[in-house]
Design a protein around this motif. Sequence first.
Motif, short mmCIF file in Angstrom:
data_model
loop_
_atom_site.label_atom_id
_atom_site.label_comp_id
_atom_site.label_asym_id
_atom_site.label_seq_id
_atom_site.Cartn_x
_atom_site.Cartn_y
_atom_site.Cartn_z
N LEU A 43 0.82 -1.22 0.00
CA LEU A 43 0.00 0.00 0.00
C LEU A 43 0.85 1.27 0.00
CD1 LEU A 43 -2.84 -1.04 2.50
CD2 LEU A 43 -2.94 -0.91 0.00
N GLY A 44 2.18 1.10 -0.04
CA GLY A 44 3.04 2.26 -0.19
C GLY A 44 3.68 2.81 1.05
N TYR A 45 3.56 2.11 2.18
CA TYR A 45 4.17 2.62 3.42
C TYR A 45 5.65 2.25 3.45
CZ TYR A 45 -0.55 3.49 5.09
OH TYR A 45 -1.83 3.95 5.21
N PRO A 46 6.52 3.17 3.91
CA PRO A 46 7.95 2.88 4.02
C PRO A 46 8.19 1.72 4.99
CG PRO A 46 7.54 5.23 4.24
CD PRO A 46 6.21 4.56 4.30
N PRO A 47 9.25 0.93 4.79
CA PRO A 47 9.51 -0.23 5.64
C PRO A 47 9.57 0.08 7.14
CG PRO A 47 10.88 -0.35 3.70
CD PRO A 47 10.20 0.99 3.65
N VAL A 48 10.24 1.17 7.51
CA VAL A 48 10.35 1.51 8.93
C VAL A 48 8.98 1.85 9.50
CG1 VAL A 48 11.31 3.12 10.62
CG2 VAL A 48 12.75 2.25 8.78
N THR A 49 8.21 2.66 8.78
CA THR A 49 6.87 3.01 9.24
C THR A 49 5.98 1.78 9.33
OG1 THR A 49 7.04 5.20 8.22
CG2 THR A 49 4.83 4.44 8.77
N ALA A 50 6.11 0.88 8.36
CA ALA A 50 5.33 -0.36 8.39
C ALA A 50 5.69 -1.19 9.61
CB ALA A 50 5.58 -1.16 7.11
N THR A 51 6.98 -1.26 9.95
CA THR A 51 7.42 -2.04 11.10
C THR A 51 6.93 -1.44 12.42
OG1 THR A 51 9.40 -2.84 9.97
CG2 THR A 51 9.46 -2.86 12.36
N THR A 52 7.09 -0.12 12.57
CA THR A 52 6.68 0.51 13.83
C THR A 52 5.16 0.47 14.00
OG1 THR A 52 6.68 2.69 12.73
CG2 THR A 52 8.69 2.03 13.89
N SER A 53 4.44 0.72 12.93
CA SER A 53 2.97 0.68 13.01
C SER A 53 2.49 -0.74 13.31
CB SER A 53 2.36 1.18 11.69
OG SER A 53 2.78 2.50 11.40
N ASN A 54 3.18 -1.74 12.74
CA ASN A 54 2.87 -3.13 13.03
C ASN A 54 3.05 -3.44 14.50
OD1 ASN A 54 1.97 -5.15 11.18
ND2 ASN A 54 3.78 -4.80 9.94
N ALA A 55 4.20 -3.03 15.05
CA ALA A 55 4.50 -3.34 16.44
C ALA A 55 3.43 -2.79 17.38
CB ALA A 55 5.87 -2.79 16.82
N ILE A 56 3.00 -1.56 17.12
CA ILE A 56 1.98 -0.93 17.98
C ILE A 56 0.61 -1.55 17.72
CG2 ILE A 56 0.86 1.23 18.62
CD1 ILE A 56 3.37 2.68 17.62
N GLY A 57 0.26 -1.70 16.45
CA GLY A 57 -1.08 -2.17 16.10
C GLY A 57 -1.34 -3.61 16.49
N LEU A 58 -0.31 -4.47 16.44
CA LEU A 58 -0.51 -5.88 16.76
C LEU A 58 -0.35 -6.19 18.24
CD1 LEU A 58 1.26 -7.69 13.77
CD2 LEU A 58 -1.15 -7.08 14.04
N ALA A 59 0.17 -5.22 19.01
CA ALA A 59 0.36 -5.44 20.45
C ALA A 59 -0.94 -5.81 21.18
CB ALA A 59 1.01 -4.21 21.09
N PRO A 60 -2.05 -5.11 20.93
CA PRO A 60 -3.29 -5.50 21.62
C PRO A 60 -3.72 -6.93 21.31
CG PRO A 60 -3.51 -3.29 20.71
CD PRO A 60 -2.25 -3.88 20.14
N GLY A 61 -3.45 -7.37 20.06
CA GLY A 61 -3.81 -8.73 19.69
C GLY A 61 -2.99 -9.77 20.42
N THR A 62 -1.69 -9.47 20.64
CA THR A 62 -0.87 -10.42 21.39
C THR A 62 -1.32 -10.50 22.85
OG1 THR A 62 0.78 -8.69 21.84
CG2 THR A 62 1.14 -10.07 19.91
N ILE A 63 -1.80 -9.38 23.37
CA ILE A 63 -2.31 -9.38 24.75
C ILE A 63 -3.59 -10.22 24.85
CG2 ILE A 63 -3.30 -7.94 26.58
CD1 ILE A 63 -1.47 -5.68 25.63
N SER A 64 -4.51 -10.02 23.91
CA SER A 64 -5.76 -10.80 23.95
C SER A 64 -5.48 -12.28 23.74
CB SER A 64 -6.76 -10.28 22.91
OG SER A 64 -6.27 -10.49 21.59
N GLY A 65 -4.48 -12.59 22.90
CA GLY A 65 -4.11 -13.99 22.69
C GLY A 65 -3.54 -14.60 23.96
N ALA A 66 -2.69 -13.84 24.68
CA ALA A 66 -2.11 -14.34 25.92
C ALA A 66 -3.20 -14.57 26.97
CB ALA A 66 -1.08 -13.34 26.45
N ILE A 67 -4.16 -13.66 27.05
CA ILE A 67 -5.27 -13.82 27.99
C ILE A 67 -6.07 -15.08 27.66
CG2 ILE A 67 -7.46 -12.83 28.77
CD1 ILE A 67 -6.18 -10.06 28.41
N GLY A 68 -6.21 -15.35 26.38
CA GLY A 68 -6.94 -16.55 25.96
C GLY A 68 -6.27 -17.83 26.40
#
Length: 251
Positions: free
Chosen positions: A37-62
């Motif tokens: 979608l055109g996002y720079p690699p660094v921005t894609a990595t940082t946005s991924n880390a923040i955006g996927l963090a809540p999902g890892t928390i919900s997975g751990a709770i599960g």
Amino acid sequence: MTWWEAVVIALAGLWAGTINTVVGSGTLVTFPVLIALGYPPVTATTSNAIGLAPGTISGAIGYRKELTGQGRRLLVYGACSLVGAIGGTVLLLRLPSDAFESIVPVLVGLAVVLVIVQPRVSKWVAARQKSKAAHGGPLLLFLIFLVGIYGGYFTAAQGVMLMAFMGMLLSEPIQRLNGIKNVLSAVVNVVAGTIYAFVAPVSWPVVGLLAAGSVLGGVLGAKIGRKLSPVVLRGVIVVVGVAAIVMLILD
């Protein structure tokens, strides 16, 4: 961002949240999508880390049932992951962006290979649980620390690495190891994401969409993910991972 791009990112977050909880390497779905979608690699990595963090928390709770009685172990392992994650984020922020863009195809390739061999890792872990009990000791703590560095720098496939190392050095059922893996992955993502939120280039609309999708995906992964075909999940990860490598090299 168009409406269809928002839908694609949200669905990628949902899929990644599910994959992270069940197998690991959800970043190999969301990262290529953001690159496409055109996002720079660094921005894609940082946005991924923040955006996927809540999902890892919900997975751990599960996986809280599998984590019962492991509080002290999780505190020690989590401390190693935390320190490692800080080191990884420092590397990402201090090294030139050109260096990151050069090494990312290699890291994605490594992650794809790990996903491909993951079934053998799981079988090996299962076989080891039938053998004499093992204790992690300093070696496992050091390996968890190294995976934390890797995860803070580039999150893909850290879960597979953790399962491999814990399988070698611990005598626990696979599902308990998977629960520990989810907690440690959550620690790395939360620590890295918190640092990136203040000092790194981040796309907040992307973060919001990934977070919403990954939370739902984490819940689904913990509840029904074990019923999904591992072959299908792994196949999708490998395909998008290879596509990401090609796009990064040709970019």
